[in-house]
Design a protein around this motif. Structure first.
Motif, PDB file in Angstrom:
ATOM      1  N   LEU A  78      26.118 -18.350  13.792  1.00  0.00           N
ATOM      2  CA  LEU A  78      24.662 -18.352  13.599  1.00  0.00           C
ATOM      3  C   LEU A  78      24.235 -18.372  12.133  1.00  0.00           C
ATOM      4  CD1 LEU A  78      23.704 -15.795  16.391  1.00  0.00           C
ATOM      5  CD2 LEU A  78      23.602 -18.286  16.483  1.00  0.00           C
ATOM      6  N   LYS A  79      25.081 -17.832  11.266  1.00  0.00           N
ATOM      7  CA  LYS A  79      24.795 -17.810   9.832  1.00  0.00           C
ATOM      8  C   LYS A  79      23.369 -17.309   9.535  1.00  0.00           C
ATOM      9  CE  LYS A  79      28.080 -21.449   8.613  1.00  0.00           C
ATOM     10  NZ  LYS A  79      28.808 -21.360   9.891  1.00  0.00           N
ATOM     11  N   PRO A  80      23.078 -16.069   9.870  1.00  0.00           N
ATOM     12  CA  PRO A  80      21.721 -15.534   9.657  1.00  0.00           C
ATOM     13  C   PRO A  80      21.385 -15.442   8.175  1.00  0.00           C
ATOM     14  CG  PRO A  80      23.235 -13.777  10.251  1.00  0.00           C
ATOM     15  CD  PRO A  80      23.994 -15.049  10.421  1.00  0.00           C
ATOM     16  N   ASP A  81      20.095 -15.569   7.873  1.00  0.00           N
ATOM     17  CA  ASP A  81      19.646 -15.414   6.487  1.00  0.00           C
ATOM     18  C   ASP A  81      19.602 -13.937   6.098  1.00  0.00           C
ATOM     19  OD1 ASP A  81      19.159 -18.222   6.133  1.00  0.00           O
ATOM     20  OD2 ASP A  81      17.344 -17.997   7.333  1.00  0.00           O
ATOM     21  N   TYR A  82      19.211 -13.091   7.046  1.00  0.00           N
ATOM     22  CA  TYR A  82      19.121 -11.653   6.784  1.00  0.00           C
ATOM     23  C   TYR A  82      19.565 -10.897   8.035  1.00  0.00           C
ATOM     24  CZ  TYR A  82      16.269 -13.162   2.839  1.00  0.00           C
ATOM     25  OH  TYR A  82      15.825 -13.787   1.700  1.00  0.00           O
ATOM     26  N   ILE A  83      20.028  -9.666   7.813  1.00  0.00           N
ATOM     27  CA  ILE A  83      20.465  -8.812   8.920  1.00  0.00           C
ATOM     28  C   ILE A  83      19.814  -7.445   8.752  1.00  0.00           C
ATOM     29  CG2 ILE A  83      22.442  -7.785  10.107  1.00  0.00           C
ATOM     30  CD1 ILE A  83      24.182  -9.994   8.860  1.00  0.00           C
ATOM     31  N   PHE A  84      19.161  -6.988   9.807  1.00  0.00           N
ATOM     32  CA  PHE A  84      18.553  -5.660   9.804  1.00  0.00           C
ATOM     33  C   PHE A  84      19.191  -4.807  10.908  1.00  0.00           C
ATOM     34  CE2 PHE A  84      15.316  -7.968   7.488  1.00  0.00           C
ATOM     35  CZ  PHE A  84      14.809  -7.024   6.590  1.00  0.00           C
ATOM     36  N   PHE A  85      19.538  -3.577  10.537  1.00  0.00           N
ATOM     37  CA  PHE A  85      20.061  -2.612  11.499  1.00  0.00           C
ATOM     38  C   PHE A  85      18.938  -1.628  11.862  1.00  0.00           C
ATOM     39  CE2 PHE A  85      23.779  -4.473   9.822  1.00  0.00           C
ATOM     40  CZ  PHE A  85      24.830  -4.224  10.696  1.00  0.00           C
ATOM     41  N   LEU A  86      18.916  -1.232  13.128  1.00  0.00           N
ATOM     42  CA  LEU A  86      17.822  -0.404  13.630  1.00  0.00           C
ATOM     43  C   LEU A  86      18.257   1.031  13.916  1.00  0.00           C
ATOM     44  CD1 LEU A  86      16.202  -3.039  16.017  1.00  0.00           C
ATOM     45  CD2 LEU A  86      15.455  -2.385  13.724  1.00  0.00           C
ATOM     46  N   GLY A  87      19.164   1.549  13.120  1.00  0.00           N
ATOM     47  CA  GLY A  87      19.513   2.967  13.189  1.00  0.00           C
ATOM     48  C   GLY A  87      20.690   3.299  14.082  1.00  0.00           C
ATOM     49  N   ASP A  88      21.069   4.595  14.039  1.00  0.00           N
ATOM     50  CA  ASP A  88      22.263   5.105  14.727  1.00  0.00           C
ATOM     51  C   ASP A  88      23.488   4.294  14.320  1.00  0.00           C
ATOM     52  OD1 ASP A  88      20.934   7.149  15.913  1.00  0.00           O
ATOM     53  OD2 ASP A  88      21.113   6.424  17.964  1.00  0.00           O
ATOM     54  N   LEU A  89      23.729   4.299  13.026  1.00  0.00           N
ATOM     55  CA  LEU A  89      24.885   3.573  12.501  1.00  0.00           C
ATOM     56  C   LEU A  89      26.176   4.284  12.878  1.00  0.00           C
ATOM     57  CD1 LEU A  89      23.463   2.768   8.951  1.00  0.00           C
ATOM     58  CD2 LEU A  89      23.134   1.526  11.099  1.00  0.00           C
ATOM     59  N   LEU A  90      26.164   5.622  12.748  1.00  0.00           N
ATOM     60  CA  LEU A  90      27.313   6.449  13.115  1.00  0.00           C
ATOM     61  C   LEU A  90      26.899   7.379  14.251  1.00  0.00           C
ATOM     62  CD1 LEU A  90      28.484   7.435   9.510  1.00  0.00           C
ATOM     63  CD2 LEU A  90      29.211   5.459  10.869  1.00  0.00           C
ATOM     64  N   ASP A  91      27.875   7.880  14.968  1.00  0.00           N
ATOM     65  CA  ASP A  91      27.540   8.735  16.108  1.00  0.00           C
ATOM     66  C   ASP A  91      27.219  10.161  15.685  1.00  0.00           C
ATOM     67  OD1 ASP A  91      27.252   9.088  18.935  1.00  0.00           O
ATOM     68  OD2 ASP A  91      29.083  10.271  18.888  1.00  0.00           O
ATOM     69  N   ASN A  92      27.797  10.610  14.567  1.00  0.00           N
ATOM     70  CA  ASN A  92      27.596  12.012  14.208  1.00  0.00           C
ATOM     71  C   ASN A  92      27.322  12.196  12.718  1.00  0.00           C
ATOM     72  OD1 ASN A  92      27.511  14.731  15.233  1.00  0.00           O
ATOM     73  ND2 ASN A  92      29.407  15.115  14.119  1.00  0.00           N
ATOM     74  N   GLY A  93      26.538  11.265  12.146  1.00  0.00           N
ATOM     75  CA  GLY A  93      26.198  11.416  10.733  1.00  0.00           C
ATOM     76  C   GLY A  93      25.358  12.647  10.464  1.00  0.00           C
ATOM     77  N   ARG A  94      24.574  13.104  11.438  1.00  0.00           N
ATOM     78  CA  ARG A  94      23.636  14.211  11.233  1.00  0.00           C
ATOM     79  C   ARG A  94      24.320  15.566  11.076  1.00  0.00           C
ATOM     80  NH1 ARG A  94      21.491  13.356  17.366  1.00  0.00           N
ATOM     81  NH2 ARG A  94      23.309  14.204  18.449  1.00  0.00           N
ATOM     82  N   ASP A  95      25.531  15.723  11.577  1.00  0.00           N
ATOM     83  CA  ASP A  95      26.215  17.024  11.532  1.00  0.00           C
ATOM     84  C   ASP A  95      27.518  16.998  10.750  1.00  0.00           C
ATOM     85  OD1 ASP A  95      24.334  18.442  13.111  1.00  0.00           O
ATOM     86  OD2 ASP A  95      25.168  17.550  14.932  1.00  0.00           O
ATOM     87  N   SER A  96      27.868  15.887  10.151  1.00  0.00           N
ATOM     88  CA  SER A  96      29.177  15.770   9.513  1.00  0.00           C
ATOM     89  C   SER A  96      29.144  16.243   8.066  1.00  0.00           C
ATOM     90  CB  SER A  96      29.652  14.313   9.562  1.00  0.00           C
ATOM     91  OG  SER A  96      28.734  13.471   8.898  1.00  0.00           O
ATOM     92  N   THR A  97      30.292  16.720   7.608  1.00  0.00           N
ATOM     93  CA  THR A  97      30.450  17.096   6.198  1.00  0.00           C
ATOM     94  C   THR A  97      30.507  15.830   5.354  1.00  0.00           C
ATOM     95  OG1 THR A  97      32.864  17.067   6.343  1.00  0.00           O
ATOM     96  CG2 THR A  97      31.744  19.147   6.895  1.00  0.00           C
ATOM     97  N   ASP A  98      30.399  15.998   4.049  1.00  0.00           N
ATOM     98  CA  ASP A  98      30.443  14.834   3.156  1.00  0.00           C
ATOM     99  C   ASP A  98      31.778  14.105   3.267  1.00  0.00           C
ATOM    100  OD1 ASP A  98      27.908  15.358   2.293  1.00  0.00           O
ATOM    101  OD2 ASP A  98      28.498  16.347   0.431  1.00  0.00           O
TER     102      ASP A  98
END
Length: 489
Positions: free
Chosen positions: A100-120
C-alpha cells in the motif's frame, strides 16, 4: 547404500513440502489477503487523477502482550504466545507497507499491554520489542495514548504519562498534513475528575482556535453514542457496549464530555480505537466516527484489520475510508498441525514398510535370487540348525584335544593354548544382586515387559521412527525460524 539414499530422499520430500507450506501460509496468503485492499480513490471534479490523494494508514491497539497479559500462564507457553502474536503483526505490517505504501501512519493507542504499570527498565525492554516490529520513522505518529499506555481517568499516573510523551510525542497535539489538521486528544486524561490529571487536556481543548481548516480527530476512547445505534455490518460483536467498564478502562467517553469535544473541534471525521471491533456511526450534528479494529490476533476478534483513509484538499476537502482485513489468524497453525500429523504417518509407514528387511534371514551366498526366510515362521528350523552347528563344532574341538601325561587318566584332555579364556567383567556382587532381583516376582514382570516393549519397538521400527521424527522436527523448526521469522526483522 540404496536404502540410505531412499531414507534421505523421503526426508527431502517432507522438507520440501514443509518449505512450500511455510511459504504459502507465511508469505503468499498474507500477501493475497492484503492485495485485496486498495486506497479509496478520491477524485476532484476536473481532475480524474487520484495521484494527488494523501493516503493514511490507521492502526489501533497492537497492545503487545507481555508477562502480565496472562497471569499464571506457563513461561514457555507465554513466550510462544508472544512470539506468535509478534510474528503475525510484523508480517502483516511489512506487507501493508510494501503493497500500500502509505504516506502517513497513525496509531490510535494501546501500543503496549502494560505500559501504565511497568517500571522504566521493563518499559524500555518492551519498547525495543515494539520498535523491532514497527520500525518507527518520521511519517509515523504514535502520540495518541491508550488506557493500557497511561491508564484511564483517575487511574492516569502523571509520571507514566510524561514517560509516554517523551517516548512517543505529546498526547494533545495538532499535526497539519496538506492543509488538514489531525488532532490527537488525550481522552483517558480528560476523563479524569482529578484536575492535576485532566488540566493539560482540558486546556488544550479550550485553547483550540475556531475551525478554519478540515479536521480529523484521533482519540483512543470512543465517544458516547446511543446504545441502540448500529455499528454496521462489518462489526463482529452483536452490539457496542457503551457503558462497559473495567480496571482503568471505560468503553466510551461520558456523554456530556463527548458533546463538548464534538462542539469544540467540529471534526469532519473521528477515528477511535479501544473496542478492538469495528463501528461506523454518525453522531448528532453529522459527525461521523469510525472505531478501528485491532491489528492484533490476540484481542479476541476473528478478523483483525486496519483502516485506510484517502483525502484530498486540492479544491475542497474530500475523503473516503475503507477497512482492510488481514490474514485470518490461526489458520496457519491448524494447517501446520495437520501437516505434522501427515508427516508422522508418512514416516511411520515408511518404517513399517522397511521393517521386513530387519526381521528376515537373508542368505549371504552370492546367489542371483536372494531368498528371505521369515524369522517368525522358521524360528524352530533356525534354532535346530544352530544347535547342529554347535554340536559339530564341539565334536571337532574334542577330537583335537591333547591327551595328558600317562600319569593322568586316559580320558582326560586339556584345551589347546590357542583357545582364549573368557572372563566376566561384571562383579560377582552386582551379578548376584541382579540374579536375585530377576528371580523375584517384580523382576520377572520387569524382564517380561522389557522384552515385550523391545520386541514391539523392533517389530514396527519405532526406534527408527522416533529418531527420524526428531530429526525432521528439528529441521522444520530451523527452517521456519531462519527462513520465515528472522527475515521479518
Amino acid at each position: 547404500m540404496l536404502k540410505f539414499k531412499y531414507v534421505h530422499q523421503s526426508m527431502l520430500v517432507l522438507i520440501l513440502t514443509w518449505v512450500i507450506a511455510f511459504y504459502l501460509q507465511e508469505r503468499f496468503l498474507v500477501n493475497l489477503a492484503i492485495s485485496k485492499c486498495h486506497w479509496p480513490g478520491v477524485k476532484t471534479t476536473d481532475d480524474n487523477d487520484d495521484s494527488q490523494n494523501t493516503n493514511v494508514l490507521l492502526i489501533a491497539d497492537p497492545q503487545l502482550i507481555d508477562n502480565h497479559t496472562y497471569p499464571g500462564r506457563n513461561e514457555l507457553l507465554l513466550t510462544l504466545s508472544k512470539h506468535t502474536v509478534d510474528t503475525y503483526i510484523k508480517k502483516n505490517y511489512n506487507v501493508l507497507l510494501d503493497k500500500l505504501k502509505p504516506d502517513y501512519i497513525f496509531f490510535l493507542g494501546d501500543l503496549l499491554d502494560n505500559g501504565r504499570d511497568s517500571t522504566d527498565l521493563y518499559f524500555n525492554n518492551e519498547l525495543n520489542r515494539f520498535n523491532r516490529i514497527f520500525n518507527p520513522n518520521k511519517q509515523m505518529y504514535f502520540n495518541v495514548p491508550g488506557n493500557h499506555d497511561i491508564g484511564f481517568g483517575n487511574g492516569v499516573k502523571v509520571p507514566i504519562r510524561n514517560r509516554f510523551e517523551s517516548t512517543f510525542g505529546k498526547c494533545n497535539e495538532v499535526t497539519e498534513i496538506n492543509g488538514v489538521e489531525f488532532i490527537a486528544l488525550d481522552t483517558p486524561s480528560i476523563s479524569s475528575t482529578d484536575d492535576v490529571v485532566s488540566e493539560t487536556s482540558k486546556k488544550f481543548l479550550n485553547d483550540l482556535p475556531l475551525k478554519t481548516k478540515p479536521r480529523i480527530l484521533l482519540t483512543h476512547v470512543p465517544l458516547y453514542r446511543d446504545p441502540s445505534m448500529s455499528c454496521g455490518p462489518l462489526r463482529e460483536s452483536a452490539y457496542f457496549d457503551v457503558n462497559g467498564r473495567g480496571y482503568q478502562y471505560k468503553n466510551s467517553v461520558d456523554a456530556e464530555l463527548s458533546k463538548t469535544i464534538l462542539a469544540k473541534i467540529k471534526p469532519d471525521i473521528t477515528f477511535t480505537g479501544d473496542d478492538h471491533d469495528y463501528c461506523d456511526i454518525v453522531h448528532d450534528g453529522g459527525y461521523r466516527e469510525i472505531t478501528v479494529k485491532s491489528i492484533s490476533m490476540a484481542m479476541g476478534k476473528k478478523y483483525p484489520a486496519v483502516q485506510l483513509l484517502s483525502f484530498t484538499n486540492k479544491e475542497s476537502f474530500k475523503y473516503d475510508t475503507e477497512i482492510c482485513f488481514l490474514r485470518t489468524p490461526y489458520i496457519n497453525v491448524v494447517n501446520y498441525v495437520i501437516l505434522a500429523v501427515l508427516s508422522g504417518i508418512f514416516i511411520f509407514w515408511w518404517n513399517l514398510k522397511t521393517k521386513s528387511t530387519r526381521f528376515t534371514y537373508t542368505s549371504i551366498l552370492p546367489l542371483h535370487d536372494v531368498i528371505n526366510i521369515p524369522v517368525e515362521q522358521n524360528s524352530r528350523k533356525i534354532q535346530k540348525f544352530i544347535r547342529e552347528q554347535d554340536n559339530e563344532d564341539y565334536m571337532e574341538i574334542k577330537d583335537n584335544l591333547s591327551p595328558l601325561t600317562s600319569s593322568t587318566s586316559s580320558n582326560t584332555y586339556s584345551l589347546p593354548s590357542s583357545i582364549p579364556q573368557y572372563t566376566f567383567t561384571q562383579s560377582n556382587n552386582n551379578h548376584g544382586l541382579m540374579s536375585k532381583f530377576n528371580n523375584t516376582r517384580l523382576g520377572k514382570v520387569y524382564i517380561l515387559n522389557k522384552r515385550r516393549i523391545f520386541n514391539f519397538l523392533k517389530r514396527y521400527n519405532l526406534i527408527s521412527f522416533i529418531k527420524q521424527c526428531g530429526t525432521m522436527g528439528s529441521i522444520v523448526i530451523f527452517i521456519y525460524y531462519v527462513g520465515f521469522v528472522i527475515t521479518l526483522y
